[in-house]
Each structure stands twice: as structure tokens, then as C-alpha cells.
Design an enzyme around this catalytic site. Structure first.
Site, PDB file in Angstrom:
ATOM      1  N   SER A   1      90.205  44.043  56.363  1.00 33.76           N
ATOM      2  CA  SER A   1      89.895  45.294  57.066  1.00 33.76           C
ATOM      3  C   SER A   1      90.131  45.206  58.578  1.00 33.76           C
ATOM      4  O   SER A   1      89.335  45.720  59.368  1.00 33.76           O
ATOM      5  CB  SER A   1      88.455  45.742  56.764  1.00 33.76           C
ATOM      6  OG  SER A   1      88.335  46.036  55.383  1.00 33.76           O
TER       7      SER A   1
ATOM      8  N   ASN B   1     100.947  43.269  55.204  1.00 39.19           N
ATOM      9  CA  ASN B   1     101.060  43.181  53.747  1.00 39.19           C
ATOM     10  C   ASN B   1     100.975  44.603  53.189  1.00 39.19           C
ATOM     11  O   ASN B   1      99.900  45.189  53.149  1.00 39.19           O
ATOM     12  CB  ASN B   1      99.916  42.306  53.209  1.00 39.19           C
ATOM     13  CG  ASN B   1      99.867  42.293  51.698  1.00 39.19           C
ATOM     14  OD1 ASN B   1     100.830  42.651  51.024  1.00 39.19           O
ATOM     15  ND2 ASN B   1      98.728  41.878  51.149  1.00 39.19           N
ATOM     16  N   TRP B   2     102.118  45.116  52.765  1.00 40.14           N
ATOM     17  CA  TRP B   2     102.147  46.513  52.303  1.00 40.14           C
ATOM     18  C   TRP B   2     101.624  46.674  50.880  1.00 40.14           C
ATOM     19  O   TRP B   2     101.510  47.783  50.386  1.00 40.14           O
ATOM     20  CB  TRP B   2     103.584  47.055  52.384  1.00 40.14           C
ATOM     21  CG  TRP B   2     104.100  47.220  53.780  1.00 40.14           C
ATOM     22  CD1 TRP B   2     103.420  46.983  54.951  1.00 40.14           C
ATOM     23  CD2 TRP B   2     105.408  47.652  54.174  1.00 40.14           C
ATOM     24  NE1 TRP B   2     104.223  47.241  56.032  1.00 40.14           N
ATOM     25  CE2 TRP B   2     105.450  47.650  55.581  1.00 40.14           C
ATOM     26  CE3 TRP B   2     106.549  48.023  53.466  1.00 40.14           C
ATOM     27  CZ2 TRP B   2     106.597  48.027  56.295  1.00 40.14           C
ATOM     28  CZ3 TRP B   2     107.686  48.391  54.177  1.00 40.14           C
ATOM     29  CH2 TRP B   2     107.710  48.394  55.576  1.00 40.14           C
ATOM     30  N   LYS B   3     101.379  45.589  50.209  1.00 39.75           N
ATOM     31  CA  LYS B   3     100.911  45.621  48.808  1.00 39.75           C
ATOM     32  C   LYS B   3     101.837  46.503  47.964  1.00 39.75           C
ATOM     33  O   LYS B   3     103.029  46.569  48.240  1.00 39.75           O
ATOM     34  CB  LYS B   3      99.453  46.089  48.749  1.00 39.75           C
ATOM     35  CG  LYS B   3      98.568  45.363  49.766  1.00 39.75           C
ATOM     36  CD  LYS B   3      97.117  45.511  49.491  1.00 39.75           C
ATOM     37  CE  LYS B   3      96.332  44.917  50.645  1.00 39.75           C
ATOM     38  NZ  LYS B   3      94.954  44.677  50.350  1.00 39.75           N
TER      39      LYS B   3
ATOM     40  N   GLU C   1      93.859  39.351  45.766  1.00 37.80           N
ATOM     41  CA  GLU C   1      94.145  40.308  44.680  1.00 37.80           C
ATOM     42  C   GLU C   1      94.890  39.610  43.547  1.00 37.80           C
ATOM     43  O   GLU C   1      94.730  39.961  42.376  1.00 37.80           O
ATOM     44  CB  GLU C   1      94.932  41.503  45.242  1.00 37.80           C
ATOM     45  CG  GLU C   1      94.011  42.419  46.032  1.00 37.80           C
ATOM     46  CD  GLU C   1      94.676  43.178  47.162  1.00 37.80           C
ATOM     47  OE1 GLU C   1      95.908  43.253  47.213  1.00 37.80           O
ATOM     48  OE2 GLU C   1      93.919  43.706  48.014  1.00 37.80           O
TER      49      GLU C   1
ATOM     50  N   GLU D   1      90.601  35.036  54.457  1.00 40.95           N
ATOM     51  CA  GLU D   1      90.331  36.412  54.061  1.00 40.95           C
ATOM     52  C   GLU D   1      89.092  36.444  53.173  1.00 40.95           C
ATOM     53  O   GLU D   1      89.192  36.191  51.961  1.00 40.95           O
ATOM     54  CB  GLU D   1      91.513  36.992  53.292  1.00 40.95           C
ATOM     55  CG  GLU D   1      92.797  37.023  54.073  1.00 40.95           C
ATOM     56  CD  GLU D   1      93.689  38.173  53.605  1.00 40.95           C
ATOM     57  OE1 GLU D   1      93.966  39.058  54.422  1.00 40.95           O
ATOM     58  OE2 GLU D   1      94.090  38.183  52.437  1.00 40.95           O
TER      59      GLU D   1
ATOM     60  N   GLY E   1      90.129  45.418  52.115  1.00 48.11           N
ATOM     61  CA  GLY E   1      90.247  46.804  51.656  1.00 48.11           C
ATOM     62  C   GLY E   1      88.918  47.521  51.523  1.00 48.11           C
ATOM     63  O   GLY E   1      88.834  48.583  50.916  1.00 48.11           O
TER      64      GLY E   1
ATOM     65  N   HIS F   1      96.950  35.322  47.552  1.00 52.06           N
ATOM     66  CA  HIS F   1      96.174  36.490  47.995  1.00 52.06           C
ATOM     67  C   HIS F   1      95.049  36.741  46.996  1.00 52.06           C
ATOM     68  O   HIS F   1      95.212  36.574  45.796  1.00 52.06           O
ATOM     69  CB  HIS F   1      97.097  37.716  48.098  1.00 52.06           C
ATOM     70  CG  HIS F   1      96.445  38.857  48.802  1.00 52.06           C
ATOM     71  ND1 HIS F   1      95.528  39.683  48.186  1.00 52.06           N
ATOM     72  CD2 HIS F   1      96.549  39.294  50.085  1.00 52.06           C
ATOM     73  CE1 HIS F   1      95.101  40.583  49.066  1.00 52.06           C
ATOM     74  NE2 HIS F   1      95.701  40.374  50.224  1.00 52.06           N
TER      75      HIS F   1
ATOM     76  N   GLY G   1      96.402  44.550  55.847  1.00 45.16           N
ATOM     77  CA  GLY G   1      96.819  45.322  54.675  1.00 45.16           C
ATOM     78  C   GLY G   1      96.948  46.798  55.039  1.00 45.16           C
ATOM     79  O   GLY G   1      97.952  47.231  55.595  1.00 45.16           O
ATOM     80  N   GLY G   2      95.912  47.566  54.748  1.00 42.82           N
ATOM     81  CA  GLY G   2      95.946  49.031  54.907  1.00 42.82           C
ATOM     82  C   GLY G   2      96.484  49.501  56.250  1.00 42.82           C
ATOM     83  O   GLY G   2      97.321  50.422  56.318  1.00 42.82           O
TER      84      GLY G   2
END
Ligand code: PEP
Length: 264
Positions: free
Chosen positions: A225, A9-11, A98, A180, A186, A96, A246-247
Site C-alpha cells: 500500500s 507491479n501491474w499485476k 499473491e 512486503e 492491497g 510475491h 502495486g495499485g
């Protein structure tokens, strides 16, 4: 059950040229025929086309990070499920944290997104998880293990029942659940193997209660994470059928290592 699933997930990151470089480099490293696990890239909408072109000869699938819960019409700025299919997506991430917590998405909106996406033939990564406050409340209120579990599992039950209640046994096989914990996304904090196993077991129980015929085949991913330094521990948890990253999916080296740890 299908192969393990690894989703990047590149956000809201990467311009088109950066997206082209990252997806091209990943396909080169993996090799076009790599299929030891299913890999999905979820770039921002603006990079869907360049990523689709880079991965077209490989087994990597394209996914979107969101979708709108209406078929068409006057919804400025939104993108429908059929538009995602038209853009080459096979998958969409829904719910998600976010989007739930920063953009205020409700369980009802998530249910609409799920049902429209399924009807358009998209596969779904449905995100669920408890906040830090919910986890702390469960620990504070718990006189015994059963009470603690009831409080801990309650937000996940609500999210899943609401999102999945209109689906039938066949439709649910196009869903993967991503557990999640919100406090791990994150933040660099990761749930322990025991914490992951406990919640994944509960999600499996809930799936088989809701869908006795196919609940056992739904993949349950962990996200929060995930990094090269913890992937071995996470993937060794028996109940983990893949990861949502993600990151660490923004670096080809780390995402490649994560994929290899999951699929070999
Ligand atoms: C995510 O985007 O779903 C996620 C888990 O992010 P991160 O890996 O950066 O915690």
C-alpha cells in the site's frame, strides 16, 4: 550500493493499448535520461513487448511478475527465465505473496525460480513478509522484546534462507529483497516507519550473516500500500532502499510522484 529502486507491479491489469499509454506517459514525464533512481515496470506477460518498445530509449527497465522453475519442456502455460530474457526483461519478481498464498507457491519452488533466473542473467526482486496471523501470534506470544522479535522474524528467515541458500556472494548482488507484510498488500494498511525499520534491519543482519562479502550491498525495498500520501514517510526510513508498488503504479500521476519522492 546501487541507486534506489522503484518497481511498478501491474499485476493482472491493463490491456496492451493501456499499457502502451501508461508506459509512454511515464517516460515522457520522467524524461528519457532520468536516472536519479532505477525504475522497473513489471506488466503482465501479454504487455511485455509493447512496454519494452515504449521504454527502449529510456533508463526504465522491463521486469516480469513471475517465472517458472524449469529450463524448458512440457509445462503448459508456463514461461521460462530464458524466454523472459528473450522478451527483453532484465528483472523478475519472485515469491510475491499473491503467488505464495493464492497460487500455493512453496519455498522450494521459489528457490528453483531464483537459481534458474540468476543463471539466465536476470535480476531478481525477491518478496518476503509475514502474514497478519504470524504478526499477531508474535505479539501474543511475546513476554519480552527478544521473544517477540524471534517469532516475528522467523517466517522471513525461513523464506530468505530457503530462496538464497544456493547463491554465492557474486550472485546475491543481482537480488533485491522486497519486504512486503502480507497484511499491507492491497489493503490500504501500511506498516509504520518503526515496523519497517525493525524488519529491514533484521533482513540486513541476515543478509550479512549469509553473505559477509556482499550482503551490505543488497537493496531492501518496502512494499504494501505505498501511495503518494505515505511515500515521504516510507522513503525517509534510513533502511529503505526503494519501494515495490502495486495499485499506485497503475496511475501515471501517482507512480511518477512516488518515483520523484524516492529519486528526486
Ligand atoms: C505489490 O503488488 O507488491 C503491492 C505491494 O501492492 P499494493 O501496493 O497495491 O499494496
Amino acid at each position: 550500493m546501487d541507486k534506489k529502486l522503484v518497481v511498478g507491479n501491474w499485476k493482472m491489469n491493463l490491456l496492451r493499448e493501456e499499457a502502451r499509454e501508461l508506459s509512454g506517459a511515464l517516460v515522457n514525464l520522467l524524461g528519457e535520461g532520468y536516472d536519479a533512481c532505477q525504475v522497473v515496470l513489471a506488466p503482465p506477460y501479454t504487455a511485455l513487448e509493447v512496454v519494452r518498445n515504449c521504454i527502449s530509449a529510456s533508463n526504465v527497465d522491463l521486469g516480469a511478475q513471475n517465472v517458472f522453475g524449469e529450463v524448458r519442456g512440457a509445462f503448459t502455460g508456463e514461461v521460462s527465465a530464458s524466454m523472459l530474457v528473450d522478451a527483453g526483461c532484465r528483472w523478475v519478481i519472485i515469491g510475491h505473496s499473491e503467488r505464495r498464498h493464492i497460487l500455493g507457491e512453496t519455498n522450494e519452488q521459489i528457490r528453483e525460480k531464483v537459481s534458474l533466473s540468476i543463471s539466465c542473467g536476470l535480476k531478481i526482486i525477491l518478496c518476503v513478509g509475514e502474514t497478519e496471523a504470524q504478526r499477531e501470534e508474535a505479539i501474543r506470544k511475546s513476554e519480552d522484546v527478544l521473544t517477540r522479535r524471534r517469532f516475528l522474524f522467523s517466517p522471513i528467515r525461513t523464506q530468505m534462507e530457503s530462496a538464497l541458500r544456493s547463491l554465492d556472494e557474486k550472485q546475491v548482488s543481482d537480488i533485491a529483497i522486497a519486504y512486503e507484510p502480507v497484511w499491507a498488500i492491497g489493503t490500504g494498511k501500511t506498516a509504520t516507519s518503526l515496523e519497517i525499520a525493525e524488519i529491514h534491519q533484521y533482513i540486513r543482519e541476515l543478509l550479512t550473516e549469509m553473505f559477509p562479502g556482499s550482503g551490505n550491498n543488497v537493496r531492501i525495498l518496502y512494499g504494501g500500500s505505498v501511495k503518494t500520501c505515505n511515500i515521504e514517510d516510507i522513503v525517509s526510513v534510513e533502511e529503505v532502499d526503494g519501494v515495490l508498488v502495486g495499485g499506485a503504479s497503475l496511475s501515471v500521476d501517482s507512480f511518477f510522484k512516488i518515483i520523484k519522492s524516492v529519486g528526486g
